[in-house]
Design a protein around this motif. Structure first.
Motif, short mmCIF file in Angstrom:
data_model
loop_
_atom_site.label_atom_id
_atom_site.label_comp_id
_atom_site.label_asym_id
_atom_site.label_seq_id
_atom_site.Cartn_x
_atom_site.Cartn_y
_atom_site.Cartn_z
N ILE A 2 0.85 -1.18 0.00
CA ILE A 2 0.00 0.00 0.00
C ILE A 2 0.89 1.24 0.00
O ILE A 2 1.77 1.38 0.85
CB ILE A 2 -0.94 0.00 1.22
CG1 ILE A 2 -1.91 -1.18 1.13
CG2 ILE A 2 -1.71 1.33 1.30
CD1 ILE A 2 -2.74 -1.40 2.37
N MET A 127 -7.65 3.53 -1.61
CA MET A 127 -6.42 2.85 -1.26
C MET A 127 -5.64 2.66 -2.56
O MET A 127 -6.20 2.21 -3.57
CB MET A 127 -6.67 1.49 -0.62
CG MET A 127 -5.37 0.81 -0.21
SD MET A 127 -5.57 -0.85 0.47
CE MET A 127 -6.07 -1.76 -0.96
N GLU A 129 -2.50 0.79 -4.24
CA GLU A 129 -1.64 -0.37 -4.08
C GLU A 129 -0.59 -0.37 -5.19
O GLU A 129 -0.91 -0.11 -6.35
CB GLU A 129 -2.52 -1.63 -4.19
CG GLU A 129 -1.81 -2.93 -4.13
CD GLU A 129 -2.75 -4.12 -4.33
OE1 GLU A 129 -2.30 -5.24 -4.04
OE2 GLU A 129 -3.89 -3.95 -4.79
#
Length: 137
Positions: A2, A127, A129
């Motif tokens: 992440i 998020m 990644e």
């Protein structure tokens, strides 16, 4: 791994107030054509539709660590749907450049987005990644 995480809570009534006060000027300044078209097809929930997208833009700007600085503008961040229907982001201009800058060499960035609303609140979480090129994930 992440490389970015951001969230935002947006008041739907605040977006409705901006629509009432500034109308299309507000919409054109903040939202992409696709986002405005989608909201127009939902006249009874237009403010909620736009509030979720506003929250997504804010969440992305937090995930990349800039806010709306360093060339990252709201209209460079557009909420779109993947073929499965899941929301994701289409990035252009400074928003795309910032994502490219924080993505480690040998990796590709994958942006995850979730949206929800429960009047008077709209929420988004982003998020980011970094996936190794040629990796199994």
């Amino acid at each position: 791994m992440i490389i970015g995480l951001g969230s935002d809570l947006c008041n739907i009534e605040r977006i409705q107030s901006s629509l009432d006060r500034f109308g299309t000027r507000f919409e054109q300044r903040v939202f992409t054509d696709l986002e405005r078209d989608k909201a127009a097809r939902r006249p009874h929930t237009k403010a909620g539709t736009l509030a979720k997208r506003f929250a997504a833009k804010e969440a992305y700007s937090k995930a990349v660590g800039t806010g709306f600085k360093r060339g990252v503008f709201m209209k460079d961040i557009g909420v779109v749907n993947s073929p499965s229907g899941a929301p994701t982001l289409a990035l252009t201009g400074g928003a795309k450049a910032r994502l490219d800058a924080i993505t480690p060499d040998g990796h590709v960035a994958k942006v995850h987005l979730t949206l929800t609303d429960d009047h008077p609140w709209a929420f988004a979480m982003v998020m980011i990644e970094a996936v190794a090129i040629g990796g199994s994930d």
